[in-house]
Design a protein around this motif. Structure first.
Motif, PDB file in Angstrom:
ATOM      1  N   ALA A  15       0.811  -1.221   0.000  1.00  0.00           N
ATOM      2  CA  ALA A  15       0.000   0.000   0.000  1.00  0.00           C
ATOM      3  C   ALA A  15       0.842   1.267   0.000  1.00  0.00           C
ATOM      4  O   ALA A  15       0.370   2.337  -0.387  1.00  0.00           O
ATOM      5  CB  ALA A  15      -0.946  -0.006   1.199  1.00  0.00           C
ATOM      6  N   ASP A  16       2.089   1.168   0.411  1.00  0.00           N
ATOM      7  CA  ASP A  16       2.959   2.348   0.351  1.00  0.00           C
ATOM      8  C   ASP A  16       3.397   2.654  -1.074  1.00  0.00           C
ATOM      9  O   ASP A  16       3.843   3.774  -1.363  1.00  0.00           O
ATOM     10  CB  ASP A  16       4.180   2.148   1.245  1.00  0.00           C
ATOM     11  CG  ASP A  16       5.009   0.930   0.864  1.00  0.00           C
ATOM     12  OD1 ASP A  16       4.428  -0.054   0.346  1.00  0.00           O
ATOM     13  OD2 ASP A  16       6.230   0.947   1.081  1.00  0.00           O
ATOM     14  N   GLU A  17       3.255   1.668  -1.972  1.00  0.00           N
ATOM     15  CA  GLU A  17       3.683   1.850  -3.358  1.00  0.00           C
ATOM     16  C   GLU A  17       2.527   1.974  -4.339  1.00  0.00           C
ATOM     17  O   GLU A  17       2.663   2.612  -5.388  1.00  0.00           O
ATOM     18  CB  GLU A  17       4.544   0.660  -3.793  1.00  0.00           C
ATOM     19  CG  GLU A  17       5.857   0.521  -3.072  1.00  0.00           C
ATOM     20  CD  GLU A  17       6.679  -0.601  -3.666  1.00  0.00           C
ATOM     21  OE1 GLU A  17       7.431  -0.338  -4.617  1.00  0.00           O
ATOM     22  OE2 GLU A  17       6.562  -1.746  -3.185  1.00  0.00           O
ATOM     23  N   ILE A  18       1.396   1.323  -4.036  1.00  0.00           N
ATOM     24  CA  ILE A  18       0.284   1.292  -4.994  1.00  0.00           C
ATOM     25  C   ILE A  18      -1.047   1.578  -4.293  1.00  0.00           C
ATOM     26  O   ILE A  18      -1.196   1.384  -3.093  1.00  0.00           O
ATOM     27  CB  ILE A  18       0.175  -0.073  -5.716  1.00  0.00           C
ATOM     28  CG1 ILE A  18      -0.062  -1.215  -4.711  1.00  0.00           C
ATOM     29  CG2 ILE A  18       1.389  -0.332  -6.583  1.00  0.00           C
ATOM     30  CD1 ILE A  18      -0.381  -2.564  -5.355  1.00  0.00           C
ATOM     31  N   ILE A  19      -2.009   2.030  -5.097  1.00  0.00           N
ATOM     32  CA  ILE A  19      -3.410   2.000  -4.695  1.00  0.00           C
ATOM     33  C   ILE A  19      -4.089   0.936  -5.540  1.00  0.00           C
ATOM     34  O   ILE A  19      -3.651   0.649  -6.667  1.00  0.00           O
ATOM     35  CB  ILE A  19      -4.106   3.358  -4.887  1.00  0.00           C
ATOM     36  CG1 ILE A  19      -4.054   3.797  -6.367  1.00  0.00           C
ATOM     37  CG2 ILE A  19      -3.490   4.408  -3.997  1.00  0.00           C
ATOM     38  CD1 ILE A  19      -4.965   4.957  -6.667  1.00  0.00           C
ATOM     39  N   HIS A  20      -5.150   0.344  -5.024  1.00  0.00           N
ATOM     40  CA  HIS A  20      -5.912  -0.630  -5.814  1.00  0.00           C
ATOM     41  C   HIS A  20      -7.298  -0.767  -5.213  1.00  0.00           C
ATOM     42  O   HIS A  20      -7.519  -0.431  -4.047  1.00  0.00           O
ATOM     43  CB  HIS A  20      -5.200  -1.983  -5.851  1.00  0.00           C
ATOM     44  CG  HIS A  20      -5.409  -2.790  -4.612  1.00  0.00           C
ATOM     45  ND1 HIS A  20      -4.687  -2.586  -3.447  1.00  0.00           N
ATOM     46  CD2 HIS A  20      -6.282  -3.784  -4.337  1.00  0.00           C
ATOM     47  CE1 HIS A  20      -5.085  -3.419  -2.519  1.00  0.00           C
ATOM     48  NE2 HIS A  20      -6.058  -4.165  -3.020  1.00  0.00           N
ATOM     49  N   PHE A  21      -8.226  -1.303  -5.990  1.00  0.00           N
ATOM     50  CA  PHE A  21      -9.595  -1.488  -5.504  1.00  0.00           C
ATOM     51  C   PHE A  21     -10.384  -2.319  -6.505  1.00  0.00           C
ATOM     52  O   PHE A  21     -10.016  -2.434  -7.679  1.00  0.00           O
ATOM     53  CB  PHE A  21     -10.298  -0.132  -5.328  1.00  0.00           C
ATOM     54  CG  PHE A  21     -10.606   0.533  -6.650  1.00  0.00           C
ATOM     55  CD1 PHE A  21     -11.813   0.345  -7.291  1.00  0.00           C
ATOM     56  CD2 PHE A  21      -9.645   1.316  -7.281  1.00  0.00           C
ATOM     57  CE1 PHE A  21     -12.071   0.928  -8.527  1.00  0.00           C
ATOM     58  CE2 PHE A  21      -9.890   1.906  -8.506  1.00  0.00           C
ATOM     59  CZ  PHE A  21     -11.117   1.708  -9.135  1.00  0.00           C
ATOM     60  N   SER A  22     -11.490  -2.872  -6.031  1.00  0.00           N
ATOM     61  CA  SER A  22     -12.600  -3.309  -6.876  1.00  0.00           C
ATOM     62  C   SER A  22     -13.861  -2.697  -6.274  1.00  0.00           C
ATOM     63  O   SER A  22     -14.052  -2.726  -5.053  1.00  0.00           O
ATOM     64  CB  SER A  22     -12.730  -4.835  -6.903  1.00  0.00           C
ATOM     65  OG  SER A  22     -11.717  -5.425  -7.680  1.00  0.00           O
ATOM     66  N   SER A  23     -14.702  -2.125  -7.107  1.00  0.00           N
ATOM     67  CA  SER A  23     -15.898  -1.460  -6.599  1.00  0.00           C
ATOM     68  C   SER A  23     -17.027  -2.462  -6.384  1.00  0.00           C
ATOM     69  O   SER A  23     -16.998  -3.595  -6.891  1.00  0.00           O
ATOM     70  CB  SER A  23     -16.357  -0.367  -7.567  1.00  0.00           C
ATOM     71  OG  SER A  23     -16.950  -0.923  -8.726  1.00  0.00           O
ATOM     72  N   THR A  24     -18.026  -2.031  -5.619  1.00  0.00           N
ATOM     73  CA  THR A  24     -19.315  -2.710  -5.541  1.00  0.00           C
ATOM     74  C   THR A  24     -20.352  -1.743  -6.117  1.00  0.00           C
ATOM     75  O   THR A  24     -19.988  -0.670  -6.617  1.00  0.00           O
ATOM     76  CB  THR A  24     -19.674  -3.061  -4.090  1.00  0.00           C
ATOM     77  OG1 THR A  24     -19.924  -1.845  -3.367  1.00  0.00           O
ATOM     78  CG2 THR A  24     -18.544  -3.844  -3.427  1.00  0.00           C
ATOM     79  N   ARG A  25     -21.616  -2.080  -6.005  1.00  0.00           N
ATOM     80  CA  ARG A  25     -22.659  -1.175  -6.484  1.00  0.00           C
ATOM     81  C   ARG A  25     -23.184  -0.268  -5.373  1.00  0.00           C
ATOM     82  O   ARG A  25     -24.121   0.513  -5.578  1.00  0.00           O
ATOM     83  CB  ARG A  25     -23.800  -1.970  -7.104  1.00  0.00           C
ATOM     84  CG  ARG A  25     -24.605  -2.810  -6.109  1.00  0.00           C
ATOM     85  CD  ARG A  25     -25.670  -3.641  -6.794  1.00  0.00           C
ATOM     86  NE  ARG A  25     -26.650  -2.830  -7.488  1.00  0.00           N
ATOM     87  CZ  ARG A  25     -27.648  -3.322  -8.228  1.00  0.00           C
ATOM     88  NH1 ARG A  25     -27.784  -4.632  -8.364  1.00  0.00           N
ATOM     89  NH2 ARG A  25     -28.492  -2.515  -8.832  1.00  0.00           N
ATOM     90  N   VAL A  26     -22.588  -0.333  -4.207  1.00  0.00           N
ATOM     91  CA  VAL A  26     -23.121   0.324  -3.010  1.00  0.00           C
ATOM     92  C   VAL A  26     -22.632   1.762  -2.876  1.00  0.00           C
ATOM     93  O   VAL A  26     -21.429   2.022  -2.944  1.00  0.00           O
ATOM     94  CB  VAL A  26     -22.722  -0.469  -1.744  1.00  0.00           C
ATOM     95  CG1 VAL A  26     -23.219   0.233  -0.481  1.00  0.00           C
ATOM     96  CG2 VAL A  26     -23.254  -1.897  -1.809  1.00  0.00           C
ATOM     97  N   GLY A  27     -23.575   2.703  -2.696  1.00  0.00           N
ATOM     98  CA  GLY A  27     -23.221   4.032  -2.256  1.00  0.00           C
ATOM     99  C   GLY A  27     -23.259   5.135  -3.290  1.00  0.00           C
ATOM    100  O   GLY A  27     -22.852   6.262  -2.992  1.00  0.00           O
ATOM    101  N   GLY A  28     -23.752   4.872  -4.488  1.00  0.00           N
ATOM    102  CA  GLY A  28     -23.786   5.900  -5.520  1.00  0.00           C
ATOM    103  C   GLY A  28     -25.137   6.576  -5.638  1.00  0.00           C
ATOM    104  O   GLY A  28     -26.016   6.411  -4.786  1.00  0.00           O
ATOM    105  N   ILE A  29     -25.330   7.329  -6.731  1.00  0.00           N
ATOM    106  CA  ILE A  29     -26.570   8.096  -6.911  1.00  0.00           C
ATOM    107  C   ILE A  29     -27.391   7.631  -8.117  1.00  0.00           C
ATOM    108  O   ILE A  29     -28.473   8.168  -8.355  1.00  0.00           O
ATOM    109  CB  ILE A  29     -26.280   9.596  -7.056  1.00  0.00           C
ATOM    110  CG1 ILE A  29     -25.508   9.890  -8.358  1.00  0.00           C
ATOM    111  CG2 ILE A  29     -25.543  10.136  -5.845  1.00  0.00           C
ATOM    112  CD1 ILE A  29     -25.536  11.352  -8.752  1.00  0.00           C
ATOM    113  N   SER A  30     -26.904   6.655  -8.876  1.00  0.00           N
ATOM    114  CA  SER A  30     -27.650   6.195 -10.045  1.00  0.00           C
ATOM    115  C   SER A  30     -28.889   5.412  -9.608  1.00  0.00           C
ATOM    116  O   SER A  30     -28.976   4.932  -8.471  1.00  0.00           O
ATOM    117  CB  SER A  30     -26.766   5.321 -10.935  1.00  0.00           C
ATOM    118  OG  SER A  30     -25.689   6.068 -11.455  1.00  0.00           O
TER     119      SER A  30
END
Length: 263
Positions: A15-30
């Protein structure tokens, strides 16, 4: 409701060298089929909703909106390197330059390369020695034609990557418990030399359950990648967490997985 994103233990160790993620469908406005955290630039959701959702993601990651870099995926095995020259292009030229690529690689720091999915397999790669990353979209076509190997080959060619040192994460996708396919797909994999008895479980009526995630795992292994984390989430079977084109239809929202080198 705050957005919810996933991370991977093996990548988080860096984590000191990279950021990363996978999203879910939770928390948006669509809303509707896109409810709620739809991040798909090429979906038919309202543009302002997509941009708002992407800004929520960037806020969560602590990065600028402009640093999210993806392509228009077309189920190819084409791999695009994101370099400084591409980033310097005017927006219309840059958009045209990333048309039709399903994998992205880079050594540029301060950007986050992404892959968009809604049942297909997202793969994130980090080369801790050469300081390079990749984001791959592997649907059944990409898996059949081994876009994973094509991406690693390109990283070797461009960056000198040794596959044995790569750190890989396979993100949420449709699972082999529910991914029903027909005889034609089974035959295509058989003709390509895949061990179909390992990846296809026969059902009645000429149908099969196909474990695309297992194929991708084995494709990584075959290239020499040892450090692989595999998400157990199924996009089809967890509607509260994930979009699924198979479950919702082509107009479903889209998930995003991404990785980037910190400045």
């Amino acid at each position: 409701m705050p957005i919810q994103i996933l991370s991977y233990t093996n990548l988080h160790r860096h984590a000191d060298e990279i950021i990363h993620f996978s999203s879910t469908r939770v928390g948006g406005i669509s809303s509707g089929e896109f409810a709620s955290l739809n991040l798909g630039n090429y979906s038919s959701d309202l543009r302002e909703n997509i941009d708002h959702n992407r800004q929520l993601l960037c806020n969560e990651l602590g990065i600028a909106f402009s640093t999210l870099i993806g392509t228009h995926q077309m189920h190819t095995t084409n791999v695009k390197e994101i370099d400084e020259a591409l980033l310097a292009m005017p927006e219309p030229e840059r958009k045209a330059a990333v048309e039709g690529f399903d994998a992205v690689i880079t050594r540029v720091r301060g950007i986050c390369i992404t892959t968009t999915t809604a049942d297909c397999v997202p793969i994130l790669l980090f080369d801790p020695l050469q300081k390079a990353v990749a984001a791959i979209h592997s649907g059944w076509k990409g898996t059949l034609n081994n876009i994973t190997a094509a991406t690693i080959d390109k990283m070797q060619e461009r960056f000198g990557t040794d596959p044995h040192t790569l750190i890989a994460a396979i993100g949420p996708c449709i699972s082999g418990e529910v991914y029903e396919v027909g005889e034609d797909l089974y035959q295509q994999f058989q003709e390509k030399g895949f061990d179909v008895s390992r990846y296809f479980r026969p059902k009645s009526g000429g149908k099969y359950l196909f474990d695309v995630r297992a194929v991708v795992f084995d494709e990584l292994r075959a290239k020499g990648v040892k450090d692989i984390e595999v998400s157990t989430h199924c996009t089809y079977s967890e509607p509260e967490l994930f979009f699924s084109a198979r479950r919702q239809g082509i107009r479903s929202g889209r998930l995003l997985s991404g990785i980037g080198l910190r400045k």
